[in-house]
Motif scaffolding. Structure first.
Motif, PDB file in Angstrom:
ATOM      1  N   MET A  44     -26.164 -18.741  31.603  1.00  0.00           N
ATOM      2  CA  MET A  44     -26.624 -19.130  33.822  1.00  0.00           C
ATOM      3  C   MET A  44     -27.742 -18.346  34.772  1.00  0.00           C
ATOM      4  O   MET A  44     -27.479 -16.962  34.013  1.00  0.00           O
ATOM      5  CB  MET A  44     -24.742 -18.476  33.704  1.00  0.00           C
ATOM      6  CG  MET A  44     -25.017 -18.982  35.411  1.00  0.00           C
ATOM      7  SD  MET A  44     -24.108 -21.008  35.632  1.00  0.00           S
ATOM      8  CE  MET A  44     -22.954 -21.393  35.352  1.00  0.00           C
ATOM      9  N   PRO A  45     -28.238 -19.150  35.225  1.00  0.00           N
ATOM     10  CA  PRO A  45     -29.352 -18.401  36.002  1.00  0.00           C
ATOM     11  C   PRO A  45     -28.597 -17.192  37.232  1.00  0.00           C
ATOM     12  O   PRO A  45     -27.887 -18.198  38.278  1.00  0.00           O
ATOM     13  CB  PRO A  45     -30.571 -20.006  36.516  1.00  0.00           C
ATOM     14  CG  PRO A  45     -29.514 -20.533  36.235  1.00  0.00           C
ATOM     15  CD  PRO A  45     -28.113 -20.638  35.074  1.00  0.00           C
ATOM     16  N   TYR A  46     -29.271 -16.174  37.296  1.00  0.00           N
ATOM     17  CA  TYR A  46     -28.272 -15.401  38.746  1.00  0.00           C
ATOM     18  C   TYR A  46     -29.362 -14.642  39.659  1.00  0.00           C
ATOM     19  O   TYR A  46     -31.007 -14.955  38.793  1.00  0.00           O
ATOM     20  CB  TYR A  46     -27.763 -14.475  38.059  1.00  0.00           C
ATOM     21  CG  TYR A  46     -26.524 -14.806  37.230  1.00  0.00           C
ATOM     22  CD1 TYR A  46     -25.246 -15.203  37.955  1.00  0.00           C
ATOM     23  CD2 TYR A  46     -26.645 -15.187  36.000  1.00  0.00           C
ATOM     24  CE1 TYR A  46     -24.062 -15.446  37.613  1.00  0.00           C
ATOM     25  CE2 TYR A  46     -25.463 -15.549  35.406  1.00  0.00           C
ATOM     26  CZ  TYR A  46     -24.173 -15.115  36.209  1.00  0.00           C
ATOM     27  OH  TYR A  46     -22.706 -15.838  35.215  1.00  0.00           O
ATOM     28  N   ALA A  47     -29.529 -14.759  40.853  1.00  0.00           N
ATOM     29  CA  ALA A  47     -30.050 -13.799  41.266  1.00  0.00           C
ATOM     30  C   ALA A  47     -29.622 -12.953  42.271  1.00  0.00           C
ATOM     31  O   ALA A  47     -28.075 -12.558  42.279  1.00  0.00           O
ATOM     32  CB  ALA A  47     -30.975 -14.775  42.545  1.00  0.00           C
ATOM     33  N   ALA A 105     -34.613 -10.329  42.149  1.00  0.00           N
ATOM     34  CA  ALA A 105     -34.542 -10.325  41.052  1.00  0.00           C
ATOM     35  C   ALA A 105     -34.195 -12.278  41.011  1.00  0.00           C
ATOM     36  O   ALA A 105     -32.782 -12.163  41.256  1.00  0.00           O
ATOM     37  CB  ALA A 105     -33.431  -9.496  39.897  1.00  0.00           C
ATOM     38  N   VAL A 106     -34.867 -12.597  39.913  1.00  0.00           N
ATOM     39  CA  VAL A 106     -34.460 -13.853  39.688  1.00  0.00           C
ATOM     40  C   VAL A 106     -34.026 -13.907  38.330  1.00  0.00           C
ATOM     41  O   VAL A 106     -35.335 -13.769  37.448  1.00  0.00           O
ATOM     42  CB  VAL A 106     -34.604 -14.659  39.884  1.00  0.00           C
ATOM     43  CG1 VAL A 106     -33.912 -16.773  40.014  1.00  0.00           C
ATOM     44  CG2 VAL A 106     -35.278 -14.603  41.145  1.00  0.00           C
ATOM     45  N   PHE A 107     -33.535 -13.932  37.125  1.00  0.00           N
ATOM     46  CA  PHE A 107     -33.315 -14.345  35.414  1.00  0.00           C
ATOM     47  C   PHE A 107     -32.442 -15.311  35.387  1.00  0.00           C
ATOM     48  O   PHE A 107     -31.414 -15.912  36.146  1.00  0.00           O
ATOM     49  CB  PHE A 107     -33.006 -13.281  35.743  1.00  0.00           C
ATOM     50  CG  PHE A 107     -31.968 -12.301  35.976  1.00  0.00           C
ATOM     51  CD1 PHE A 107     -30.615 -12.585  35.280  1.00  0.00           C
ATOM     52  CD2 PHE A 107     -31.465 -11.788  37.231  1.00  0.00           C
ATOM     53  CE1 PHE A 107     -29.073 -12.228  35.976  1.00  0.00           C
ATOM     54  CE2 PHE A 107     -30.592 -11.121  37.764  1.00  0.00           C
ATOM     55  CZ  PHE A 107     -29.363 -10.929  37.010  1.00  0.00           C
ATOM     56  N   THR A 159     -42.756 -13.085  39.228  1.00  0.00           N
ATOM     57  CA  THR A 159     -43.051 -13.084  40.726  1.00  0.00           C
ATOM     58  C   THR A 159     -41.768 -11.819  40.450  1.00  0.00           C
ATOM     59  O   THR A 159     -41.938 -12.061  41.865  1.00  0.00           O
ATOM     60  CB  THR A 159     -42.750 -14.018  41.623  1.00  0.00           C
ATOM     61  OG1 THR A 159     -41.796 -14.757  41.656  1.00  0.00           O
ATOM     62  CG2 THR A 159     -44.007 -15.267  40.945  1.00  0.00           C
ATOM     63  N   CYS A 160     -40.901 -11.721  40.323  1.00  0.00           N
ATOM     64  CA  CYS A 160     -40.179 -10.497  40.262  1.00  0.00           C
ATOM     65  C   CYS A 160     -40.253  -8.845  39.471  1.00  0.00           C
ATOM     66  O   CYS A 160     -39.311  -8.273  40.290  1.00  0.00           O
ATOM     67  CB  CYS A 160     -38.868 -10.927  40.258  1.00  0.00           C
ATOM     68  SG  CYS A 160     -37.672 -12.185  40.819  1.00  0.00           S
TER      69      CYS A 160
END
Length: 182
Positions: free
Chosen positions: A1-4, A45-47, A117-118
């Motif tokens: 699941m992607p998070y920021a 951060a985005v991951f 880019t983070c």
């Protein structure tokens, strides 16, 4: 699941940015930001994946030891991509830089797929004003900013974990450290 992991603004700054979103919608440039449930933010951060429980615990601890950080926007930026994104560019002060660096250092063992880019040395902080714009509409969006619109100066005073899959906040914590007492 992607998070920021996102930084959020004081109430006045958030209202100013939301007013920009509304102006973009009123002028027929883009209503995407105004319609979203999300609040104005700058992503640290985005991951692609991470344990939300562990990340929530970490963010609570980090926010507890963090004082508010100046949020200063002096210019506009855009990505040269098909997405047509217009954004506010924050000044990266030493305190902002340290907050980003510490956050990335602490989350790195807990997350997978950190967006390029983070990463330190490649960080491109921004607060999106409008997206999904063609070249002509992007030009009109830039023209809506008068000489008096910038700078926008406020504070980042909260941070949180945002679930990009569901579009919902997992947690938001206020910065609790008082630097005036130091």
């Amino acid at each position: 699941m992607p998070y920021a992991i996102e930084l959020y603004f004081d109430d006045r700054t958030e209202a100013l940015i939301k007013a920009i979103w509304e102006k973009m919608a009123e002028k027929g440039v883009s209503d995407r930001q105004a319609k979203r449930k999300a609040r104005p933010h700058v992503a640290l951060a985005v991951f692609e994946d991470g344990d939300p429980g562990e990340l929530t615990f970490l963010l609570r601890s980090l926010a507890k030891e963090q004082a508010p950080v100046e949020a200063r926007f002096e210019m506009l930026g855009t990505y040269c991509s098909a997405d047509g994104v217009l954004f506010l560019v924050p000044v990266v002060s030493p305190r902002f830089f340290l907050l980003h660096s510490n956050t990335i250092r602490l989350i790195s063992p807990l997350v997978e797929g950190l967006k390029e880019t983070c990463r330190p040395q490649r960080f491109v902080p921004h607060c999106t004003v409008a997206h999904g714009l063609d070249k002509e509409t992007l030009g009109r969006a830039v023209a809506l900013f008068s000489n008096k619109a910038l700078p926008i100066v406020g504070q980042f005073n909260r941070m949180g974990l945002f679930d990009l899959g569901t579009g919902e906040d997992r947690c938001i914590y206020p910065f609790s450290k008082d630097i005036s007492a130091a």
